[in-house]
Design an enzyme around this catalytic site. Sequence first.
Site, mmCIF file in Angstrom:
data_model
loop_
_atom_site.group_PDB
_atom_site.id
_atom_site.type_symbol
_atom_site.label_atom_id
_atom_site.label_comp_id
_atom_site.label_asym_id
_atom_site.label_seq_id
_atom_site.Cartn_x
_atom_site.Cartn_y
_atom_site.Cartn_z
ATOM 1 N N GLU A 61 0.862 -1.189 0.000
ATOM 2 C CA GLU A 61 0.000 0.000 0.000
ATOM 3 C C GLU A 61 0.891 1.229 0.000
ATOM 4 O O GLU A 61 1.977 1.211 0.592
ATOM 5 C CB GLU A 61 -0.897 0.001 1.246
ATOM 6 C CG GLU A 61 -1.772 1.250 1.321
ATOM 7 C CD GLU A 61 -2.899 1.157 2.339
ATOM 8 O OE1 GLU A 61 -2.781 0.352 3.276
ATOM 9 O OE2 GLU A 61 -3.881 1.899 2.190
ATOM 10 N N CYS A 251 -6.767 1.035 2.838
ATOM 11 C CA CYS A 251 -7.691 2.173 2.863
ATOM 12 C C CYS A 251 -7.515 3.088 1.653
ATOM 13 O O CYS A 251 -8.425 3.830 1.297
ATOM 14 C CB CYS A 251 -7.488 2.974 4.132
ATOM 15 S SG CYS A 251 -7.914 2.052 5.600
ATOM 16 N N ASN A 385 -12.299 -3.196 0.690
ATOM 17 C CA ASN A 385 -11.192 -3.430 1.620
ATOM 18 C C ASN A 385 -11.747 -3.782 2.992
ATOM 19 O O ASN A 385 -12.105 -4.925 3.232
ATOM 20 C CB ASN A 385 -10.281 -2.200 1.667
ATOM 21 C CG ASN A 385 -9.182 -2.332 2.716
ATOM 22 O OD1 ASN A 385 -8.561 -3.388 2.819
ATOM 23 N ND2 ASN A 385 -8.955 -1.305 3.507
ATOM 24 N N GLU A 386 -11.887 -2.801 3.864
ATOM 25 C CA GLU A 386 -12.388 -3.104 5.216
ATOM 26 C C GLU A 386 -13.791 -2.541 5.368
ATOM 27 O O GLU A 386 -14.041 -1.687 6.215
ATOM 28 C CB GLU A 386 -11.458 -2.488 6.259
ATOM 29 C CG GLU A 386 -10.155 -3.239 6.407
ATOM 30 C CD GLU A 386 -9.275 -2.698 7.520
ATOM 31 O OE1 GLU A 386 -9.535 -1.577 8.017
ATOM 32 O OE2 GLU A 386 -8.307 -3.386 7.882
HETATM 33 O O1 AHR Z 1 -2.185 -1.556 6.669
HETATM 34 C C1 AHR Z 1 -2.621 -0.293 7.013
HETATM 35 C C2 AHR Z 1 -4.128 -0.172 7.008
HETATM 36 O O2 AHR Z 1 -4.699 -1.026 7.945
HETATM 37 C C3 AHR Z 1 -4.798 -0.552 5.734
HETATM 38 O O3 AHR Z 1 -4.835 0.478 4.838
HETATM 39 C C4 AHR Z 1 -6.178 -0.896 6.162
HETATM 40 O O4 AHR Z 1 -6.787 -1.820 5.324
HETATM 41 C C5 AHR Z 1 -6.008 -1.359 7.580
HETATM 42 O O5 AHR Z 1 -6.903 -0.753 8.423
#
Ligand code: AHR
Length: 663
Positions: A61, A251, A385-386
């Site tokens: 990321e 994120c 993602n989350e």
């Molecule tokens: O790894 C950092 C963050 O942690 C990522 O962006 C997210 O998916 C998680 O909350």
Amino acid sequence: MRKECFRLLLPLALASLTLSSLAQSPRPQATLTVAPQYQMTVRTQKTIAPVQKAMYGVFFEDINFGADGGLYAELVKNRSFEFNNALVGWLPFGDVSVRSDNPCFDRNPHYVRINYVKQLTRSGLQNEGFRGIGLKQGEAYNFRMFARTAAQGNQRILVELVNSANDIVGSANITVAGSEWKEVTASLTARTTDAHCVLRVTLTAPGQVDLDHISLFPAKTFNNRSNGLRADMAQALADLNPGVFRFPGGCIVEGNNLATRYQWKNSIGPVENRPINENRWFYTFKYKLTPDYYQSYGLGFYEYFLLCEDLGAEPLPVLHVGLSCQYENKDPNENVPLDQLDPYIQDVIDLIEFANGPVTSVWGSKRAEMGHPEPFNLKMVAIGNEQWGELYTDRLALFVAKVRKAYPKILIVGGSGPSSDGKDFDFLWPKMKELKVDLVDEHYYKNPEWFFSNARRYDSYDRKGPKVFAGEYASHHASRANNFEAALSEAAFMTGLERNADVVHLATYAPLFAHKDAWQWRPDLIWVDNLQVVKSINYYVQQLYMHNKGSHVLSLTMNNEPVAGQDRLYASSVLESATNEVIVKLVNASEQVKSVQLNFDGLDKAQKSGTMTTLSASSMTAENTFEAPYFVVPQTTGFTFEGGSYVLQARPNTFYVLRFTRK
Ligand code: AHR
């Protein structure tokens, strides 16, 4: 009576003396005379389940300067003059203005005009890089920009590399001719090594010139690609041998709102015309503020696919599901209504075509134009993602239906929310089964004790439903350091991933990179500054798993039970069928030496020899640092045994990997 007692106690006392001295120094193990305390059985002839080729991998990321200022080798910050007030990262001197009339690039319209009038001694601007520009003595750097004259005659530009003592350590002269935008290039060689240099561009004689996309790359990039990656950082990835590469977030996929979500279509095509985006991690999360953090998209989806190919890792792109980050943005207007999701779903379908489609297809032809007519052979996509709640599942259902229809063979990864348990997790898993996604992404950032005590997490998972993708996990010590305790707890936990490889198909530690002067999150797998790479102890745990993944799970038991925390012992075993090797991973997470007899059921009695790799440290808080990057690294020695069993004197707080050929 007293004598009897003494006779009984003496051998025990001697034994414990030998055991405790073994803990201090690597004395020959043959001196130990006590019977092994633990009997473990490895059934070497009976495989239980295949281990997926892609099982262990990395999650990338653009956080902590992971991409811009990190893996992406561009050394100039805000090269297109688009970020914020256009001059972020730049220090103009003399007469410099930002303009956008008759631009060179329609999607990045800003550029600078440098005006030199007699009264001024010089006019130009300098770039600070990403917390400095790292240069290495004797290495060549490729300078590139787009320029046109804005006055009569040719214009002369001086390009200089300036070190932190303000000395010129490399330079080149460039002539700009004509009033049409043209690409101009130069090669500069650095005369010194310095992590905090700047790039200076000066108009040296009276005149006027327009400049855009001012770029500086090391000539040496990973696999010598243009628009390439920082060689040492990419090499650290290659050294892991990852099976899967999840990207671009996290994120960052969601963005802070719909406008700032990651849009892969903006990340392909000529780099000069890829529109920039803010970085969702620009503001403080828990640690530091990085208001100058943006995404150039220079490292875009094409480059990600290329990197996967170079690494031999399966690409796993994560796509937006029509919801902004549910943590950060509670505005319902930032959730795409169900009847307006089509463009988002189309993005997934088009991405599959971009990766795999024929050169005659709309998106396949764009891949070919960029230099890769062969397909990238994308096999899976993650959607969301989350995310959590019905907001997520209602949207995911529409994606699943349409993507399946267009590409029935592509695996779809759904999510289980931001935590490893709780209300959202309990709601999402059954929903994922209903939606028949192929894999479910689980995230857990927990303390070391959680990792030690969750080695049996997957023993009871439903074998008939979707498979597990442990897509983001890391052991978070109270100090949030990449210390030995965190790494050891991950090694112990991962024996449970391996034992359950029939249901756990993929696992990726998170996050991957962090720049020591610009990070928002820790722990991270690999730390960098502008010149150096430091592999954390956690990195070595991942590497040991990736290099010793095996092809099939073997049964390893103690009293017919998996070894998952009894007396703080953890173990798993795999077979590598290609080389006929048995591999045993064992963690002793206790403070005592443990004498473990490994009985290799089904093995002939002849002498066998192999390698024993250990990972241990002088203290649980030990870390690899920029000052001591190799403080804790695996050590490999040989070992031999015969008679079908081997007694391992497992030292306290040590991770072992044993590997030998079956016949
Ligand atoms: O790894 C950092 C963050 O942690 C990522 O962006 C997210 O998916 C998680 O909350």
